[in-house]
Design an enzyme around this catalytic site. Structure first.
Site, PDB file in Angstrom:
ATOM      1  CB  CYS A  30      -0.962  -0.081   1.191  1.00 37.12           C
ATOM      2  SG  CYS A  30      -1.777   1.478   1.531  1.00 37.12           S
ATOM      3  CB  CYS A  33       0.277   1.863   4.201  1.00 37.15           C
ATOM      4  SG  CYS A  33      -1.340   1.186   4.003  1.00 37.15           S
TER       5      CYS A  33
END
Length: 104
Positions: A30, A33
């Site tokens: 991600c 993230c």
């Protein structure tokens, strides 16, 4: 205290404690993230152990992710004394983390 990593089996014990716990749901693939990680690390350092920061990898811990209905990542949950007070998806600025942890 450093950022801790929770699993499906350790999560409950890590958040059902006295004080404030910030939980970050994430995954290694991600991009947002990875962008949020340094913000979370700086927040944890500045808290100087007064706030516990826990990360949960959604790929490795599907039960916990499902329990909190994590539909997108990163998602941040804030607990106080084991009770969920706040949930937000996306990259949060450090001042938002501070605001939601200081007011609780």
């Amino acid at each position: 205290m450093a950022i801790q990593h929770a699993t499906d089996s350790t999560f409950k014990g890590m958040v059902q404690t006295e004080g404030v716990t910030v939980v970050n749901f994430w995954a290694s693939w991600c991009g947002p993230c990875r962008m949020f990680a340094p913000v979370l690390e700086e927040f944890e350092r500045e808290a100087k152990g007064s706030i516990k920061v826990v990360k949960v990898n959604v790929d490795d811990n599907p039960a916990t992710s499902s329990q909190f209905q994590i539909m997108s990542i990163p998602t941040t949950l804030i607990f106080k004394d084991g009770k969920l007070l706040y949930k937000e998806s996306g990259i949060l600025p450090k001042h938002v983390l501070k605001q939601h942890t200081a007011s609780n």
